[in-house]
Design an enzyme around this catalytic site. Structure first.
Site, PDB file in Angstrom:
ATOM      1  N   ASP A 131       4.116 -50.495  -0.477  1.00  0.00           N
ATOM      2  CA  ASP A 131       4.368 -51.581   0.487  1.00  0.00           C
ATOM      3  C   ASP A 131       4.070 -52.969  -0.083  1.00  0.00           C
ATOM      4  O   ASP A 131       4.510 -53.968   0.469  1.00  0.00           O
ATOM      5  CB  ASP A 131       3.511 -51.377   1.750  1.00  0.00           C
ATOM      6  CG  ASP A 131       3.724 -50.017   2.387  1.00  0.00           C
ATOM      7  OD1 ASP A 131       4.789 -49.422   2.143  1.00  0.00           O
ATOM      8  OD2 ASP A 131       2.832 -49.554   3.123  1.00  0.00           O
ATOM      9  N   GLN A 161      11.163 -42.481  -1.529  1.00  0.00           N
ATOM     10  CA  GLN A 161      10.739 -43.784  -2.081  1.00  0.00           C
ATOM     11  C   GLN A 161       9.351 -43.723  -2.712  1.00  0.00           C
ATOM     12  O   GLN A 161       8.973 -44.606  -3.481  1.00  0.00           O
ATOM     13  CB  GLN A 161      10.765 -44.857  -0.975  1.00  0.00           C
ATOM     14  CG  GLN A 161      12.179 -45.172  -0.510  1.00  0.00           C
ATOM     15  CD  GLN A 161      12.207 -45.862   0.841  1.00  0.00           C
ATOM     16  OE1 GLN A 161      12.261 -47.075   0.916  1.00  0.00           O
ATOM     17  NE2 GLN A 161      12.176 -45.101   1.917  1.00  0.00           N
TER      18      GLN A 161
HETATM   19  O1  F6P Z   1       1.996 -47.003   3.032  1.00  0.00           O
HETATM   20  C1  F6P Z   1       2.960 -46.276   2.380  1.00  0.00           C
HETATM   21  C2  F6P Z   1       3.935 -45.674   3.366  1.00  0.00           C
HETATM   22  O2  F6P Z   1       4.920 -44.952   2.645  1.00  0.00           O
HETATM   23  C3  F6P Z   1       4.596 -46.658   4.310  1.00  0.00           C
HETATM   24  O3  F6P Z   1       5.633 -47.367   3.707  1.00  0.00           O
HETATM   25  C4  F6P Z   1       5.017 -45.750   5.427  1.00  0.00           C
HETATM   26  O4  F6P Z   1       5.099 -46.444   6.641  1.00  0.00           O
HETATM   27  C5  F6P Z   1       3.898 -44.741   5.471  1.00  0.00           C
HETATM   28  O5  F6P Z   1       3.263 -44.761   4.215  1.00  0.00           O
HETATM   29  C6  F6P Z   1       4.349 -43.328   5.765  1.00  0.00           C
HETATM   30  O6  F6P Z   1       3.214 -42.559   5.941  1.00  0.00           O
HETATM   31  P1  F6P Z   1       3.176 -40.975   5.924  1.00  0.00           P
HETATM   32  O7  F6P Z   1       3.351 -40.533   4.510  1.00  0.00           O
HETATM   33  O8  F6P Z   1       1.838 -40.646   6.447  1.00  0.00           O
HETATM   34  O9  F6P Z   1       4.318 -40.515   6.770  1.00  0.00           O
END
Ligand code: F6P
Length: 391
Positions: A168, A317
């Site tokens: 991010d 990503q």
């Molecule tokens: O902080 C990294 C991130 O990939 C964010 O871009 C996204 O909102 C979040 O983590 C997703 O989290 P999780 O892997 O817990 O679904």
């Protein structure tokens, strides 16, 4: 590497409660010996292993005796004493490997002071495990939430170094976080692939990009892939302006439009709501749409009658091998962290500022978010070439 013979022959993982440790050497004075803990916490990203490798190599090449303890699955390992002693072999061949050799988990900062289901005081447990292992310091790789807990442990008297990880790029006090450019590459490729199909079908395509509450990833991937419209949380969108941009393209002979939409994008109306009202509105939206892109798609469809398709690359990503930029950045940050440890300087995040690695006091950066400012140079440059931000 500069491990002592003892550690080089450790074949067995040392996992489990601290009292079950099979090896404990006496702490020596001076720079000849260091005993460090490592953990990765929060969502993973591409250069976590590369960064840990940088730390360990930076130490092992400069001292005679190094012990490295890896806590498994983030703060969970530190709380419950789940760790293993790592050897030189663990850090060999991991520069290019995505994910984390230690595993990770999300342990919300706001719950750190709340006892677990068995009444365990998590903060006390973390301190005890740190002290039982007689660590010189704990190196913590993670994002904003992780950093807040790192700062809490610093306040509790532990020697802490934090390294800024996240796709991010929203950590205050560093121009760049490792993981960001690898994710930009992946999101860019996703939009590149959409381009050819969008132009063949004269459709509107939306690609939803991660980034949590900030728009860095969408902004960079959007510019890099030639997106026509970029919607980010920091610039609330007016759907009529978005439609205006699509129609303008049509009038100019382009039957297709590509939108890069941040997962945290928000409309102008929603941005004006109070905290409670917004929460309620988001809950209602979640019942109607899987994510914000589907809402934007429906709104465009209703106004234009055009065919819209949504693509969500999601966790791809965060996956795969770190890009060369991240390999360099993480190696530099890891190496700079090693320098701080060699000098017994603790309580810092190691960031990158104007191309140089810098120590930033945790008390200064913890709890702050680095957002895209609407008057950022990148936004101005993008607008000048006709990219719409829906504002
Ligand atoms: O902080 C990294 C991130 O990939 C964010 O871009 C996204 O909102 C979040 O983590 C997703 O989290 P999780 O892997 O817990 O679904």
């Amino acid at each position: 590497m500069g491990y002592n013979n003892n550690q080089m022959i450790v074949k067995k993982f040392v996992t489990g409660a601290v009292k079950d440790r099979v090896q404990k050497s006496e702490k020596k004075d001076g720079k000849g010996m260091k005993r460090i803990g490592l953990l990765t916490s929060g969502g993973d990203c591409q250069a976590l292993n590369a960064t840990m490798r940088g730390v360990v190599k930076g130490l092992s090449h400069n001292i005679d005796d190094l012990e490295v303890y890896g806590f498994m699955n983030g703060y969970k390992g530190l709380i419950y004493g789940d760790y293993r002693m790592l050897t030189a072999k663990d850090f060999s061949g991991i520069l290019t490997r995505g994910g984390t050799i230690l595993g990770t988990s999300r342990q919300p900062f706001k719950l750190m002071r709340t006892p677990d289901d068995n009444g365990l005081d998590k903060v006390e447990a973390m301190k005890q495990n740190y002290h039982k292992l007689n660590l010189d310091c704990l190196v913590i790789l993670g994002g904003n939430g992780t950093q807040k807990t790192a700062n809490l442990l610093r306040e509790e008297g532990l020697n802490i170094i934090h390294l800024p990880k996240t796709i991010d790029n929203d950590i205050w006090g560093t121009d760049m976080t490792f993981g960001f450019y690898s994710a930009v590459n992946i999101a860019t490729e996703a939009i590149d692939c959409i381009h050819t199909t969008a132009s063949s079908h004269n459709r509107v395509f939306i690609v939803e990009v991660m980034g949590h509450k900030v728009g860095w990833l969408t902004l960079y991937a959007g510019i890099a892939s030639g997106a026509d419209v970029i919607l980010i949380p920091e610039i609330p969108y007016d759907i009529d302006k978005v439609v205006g941009a699509i129609e303008r393209r049509k009038r100019n002979g382009s039957g297709f439009t590509i939108l890069a939409v941040a997962e945290g994008a928000i409309s102008k109306e929603d941005a004006q709501l109070g905290k409670k009202e917004l929460k309620k509105k988001m809950e209602e939206d979640r019942k109607l749409y899987p994510s914000v892109s589907y809402k934007v798609a429906k709104e465009i469809e209703d106004r234009t009658g055009m065919e819209i398709r949504v693509t969500v690359p999601g966790h791809t990503q965060r996956g795969g091998s770190p890009c060369p930029y991240d390999r360099v950045l993480s190696t530099r940050l890891g190496s700079a962290a090693a320098k701080l440890i060699l000098n017994d300087e603790y309580g810092y995040m190691v960031g990158l500022i104007n191309g140089k690695t810098k120590k930033v006091p945790l008390e200064e950066c913890a709890g702050k978010l680095k957002v895209v400012t609407p008057d950022a140079q990148e936004i101005k440059d993008a607008k000048r070439i006709g990219i719409s931000f829906g504002d």
